[in-house]
Write an enzyme that holds these catalytic residues in place. Sequence first.
Site, PDB file in Angstrom:
ATOM      1  N   ILE A 100      -0.344   2.714   2.890  1.00  0.00           N
ATOM      2  CA  ILE A 100      -0.451   1.911   1.677  1.00  0.00           C
ATOM      3  C   ILE A 100      -1.877   2.089   1.167  1.00  0.00           C
ATOM      4  O   ILE A 100      -2.831   1.644   1.797  1.00  0.00           O
ATOM      5  CB  ILE A 100      -0.062   0.432   1.916  1.00  0.00           C
ATOM      6  N   GLU A 101      -2.012   2.800   0.068  1.00  0.00           N
ATOM      7  CA  GLU A 101      -3.321   3.304  -0.352  1.00  0.00           C
ATOM      8  C   GLU A 101      -3.820   2.636  -1.634  1.00  0.00           C
ATOM      9  O   GLU A 101      -3.123   2.571  -2.641  1.00  0.00           O
ATOM     10  CB  GLU A 101      -3.243   4.824  -0.565  1.00  0.00           C
ATOM     11  N   VAL A 102      -5.055   2.141  -1.548  1.00  0.00           N
ATOM     12  CA  VAL A 102      -5.797   1.550  -2.673  1.00  0.00           C
ATOM     13  C   VAL A 102      -4.932   0.526  -3.415  1.00  0.00           C
ATOM     14  O   VAL A 102      -4.662   0.640  -4.609  1.00  0.00           O
ATOM     15  CB  VAL A 102      -6.342   2.631  -3.626  1.00  0.00           C
TER      16      VAL A 102
END
Length: 268
Positions: A160-162
């Site tokens: 789960i990115e940025v």
Amino acid sequence: MARNRPTVADLRALKGKRQLSKLRVTSLEEAEAAERAGIDLLSVTYALMLDPRFRDAAPTCFAVPGDEYGMMGATSDEILRTAVKLKAASADAVYCSASDRTIRRLADEHIPVCGHVGLIPTHSTWTGGFKAVGKTAETAELVWRQVKALEQAGAFAAEIEVVPAEVASAISRRSSLVLISMGAGAGCDAQYLFAEDVLGLNRGHYPRHAKVYRNLAAEYDRIQQERIAAFKEYAGDIASGAYPAANHMVGIDAGEMRKFEDFLSGQA
């Protein structure tokens, strides 16, 4: 104390109990260092995963090979064949940011899949480029839908990115996925950084979520200057006649040399 390599079931059982550590590594040296440092999860290149020396370097790290750019344009059949090959090489799971249909196909073959939500580099045009996703209620709902789709497709985990920390935490509490945070706060199940950022090897832009623990770029610069200096000295010794010296050469008995010279004279 010796540790065993965790299974998917082990990682699921740890959800909500402790934070896991994850690194992206690209060399055997980095893999070995991660193993000795007690890192839990490794993202690795396909080439590294297929190297027969990998498990000697990192026997107990949970390895997730991921090469999304190498998969761009690949069909579901090609992705499945690659995943089977990686699993045979002792991969514990595979990273896949392809369609839910492809992820479901991998899961149907009992291949553990780690998906991707939020800022997905190869899909970033759909969310406005390389920037945070989930800063509005609408885009936070998009991340939620991405997570639920991965659950339904059979993935066991997702990067789960940025994504805003509050959003990621709220989703993680309501999801069965092992959520691996890359710039999404401490409310997930694992924290993920690239080894090149941790080691200070990235000479360009560092993402906001990166934390630099060493400055190996400066060390490599120093080593390069030493390399250049040594090469210059070598070239200078050749020009001056200092190299090769007597101790660098093989000798011959004087009598044997005279015999050889007599032989050469006869050849003329």
